[in-house]
Design a protein around this motif. Structure first.
Motif, PDB file in Angstrom:
ATOM      1  N   PHE A  16       0.672  -0.919  -0.092  1.00  0.00           N
ATOM      2  CA  PHE A  16       0.168   0.334   0.090  1.00  0.00           C
ATOM      3  C   PHE A  16       0.720   1.472  -0.291  1.00  0.00           C
ATOM      4  CE2 PHE A  16      -3.225   3.202   1.472  1.00  0.00           C
ATOM      5  CZ  PHE A  16      -4.331   2.402   0.590  1.00  0.00           C
ATOM      6  N   ILE A  30      -6.494  -2.367   7.839  1.00  0.00           N
ATOM      7  CA  ILE A  30      -6.399  -2.649   6.337  1.00  0.00           C
ATOM      8  C   ILE A  30      -8.043  -3.477   6.395  1.00  0.00           C
ATOM      9  CG2 ILE A  30      -5.546  -3.926   4.425  1.00  0.00           C
ATOM     10  CD1 ILE A  30      -3.993  -1.219   4.644  1.00  0.00           C
ATOM     11  N   VAL A  77      -9.026  -1.943  -1.530  1.00  0.00           N
ATOM     12  CA  VAL A  77      -8.225  -2.027  -0.609  1.00  0.00           C
ATOM     13  C   VAL A  77      -8.473  -0.484   0.443  1.00  0.00           C
ATOM     14  CG1 VAL A  77      -6.035  -2.510   0.998  1.00  0.00           C
ATOM     15  CG2 VAL A  77      -6.705  -3.461  -1.197  1.00  0.00           C
ATOM     16  N   ALA A  79      -7.250   1.470   3.688  1.00  0.00           N
ATOM     17  CA  ALA A  79      -6.409   1.635   4.999  1.00  0.00           C
ATOM     18  C   ALA A  79      -6.615   2.495   5.673  1.00  0.00           C
ATOM     19  CB  ALA A  79      -5.182   2.160   4.843  1.00  0.00           C
ATOM     20  N   SER A  89      -7.205   2.529  -1.660  1.00  0.00           N
ATOM     21  CA  SER A  89      -6.968   2.043  -2.979  1.00  0.00           C
ATOM     22  C   SER A  89      -7.421   2.081  -4.375  1.00  0.00           C
ATOM     23  CB  SER A  89      -5.918   0.987  -2.932  1.00  0.00           C
ATOM     24  OG  SER A  89      -7.122  -0.755  -2.992  1.00  0.00           O
TER      25      SER A  89
END
Length: 103
Positions: A16, A30, A77, A79, A89
């Motif tokens: 990431f 995550i 994804v 975070a 992401s």
């Protein structure tokens, strides 16, 4: 576009990054999911684990993939830093392909 065989154990390692650079993600959380190509239909929640949080390197896993639909899919994804800021992401697309073997 990479391919994944339906029914196989799903295990992907990635990093990431923010603005194209790895960052220390110690104490970040995550979450990751597989969606259809449109991002509207959830296919699977993924388990996540840090390989090296200081470089943002993580592993995504799913053990049961036999019901995953054949076709284009994407990994999403998210975070969250220790202050509560969320970063999502860009989707990573791949193709789920069928297998003639029993799964």
């Amino acid at each position: 576009m990479w391919q994944f065989v339906q029914g196989s154990t799903f295990q992907v390692v990635g990093q990431f990054q923010l603005c194209g650079a790895p960052i220390d993600m110690t104490n970040w959380s995550i979450t990751a999911q597989i969606h259809d190509a449109t991002g509207k239909t959830l296919i699977s929640n993924l388990s996540t684990s840090w390989i090296d949080s200081t470089t943002g390197t993580l592993q995504l896993n799913a053990s049961s993939t036999s019901a995953w639909p054949v076709g284009k899919a994407r990994i999403d994804v998210s975070a969250r830093d220790p202050s509560g800021n969320q970063y999502v992401s860009m989707a990573d697309y791949f193709r789920v392909i069928d297998t003639p073997l029993p799964v």
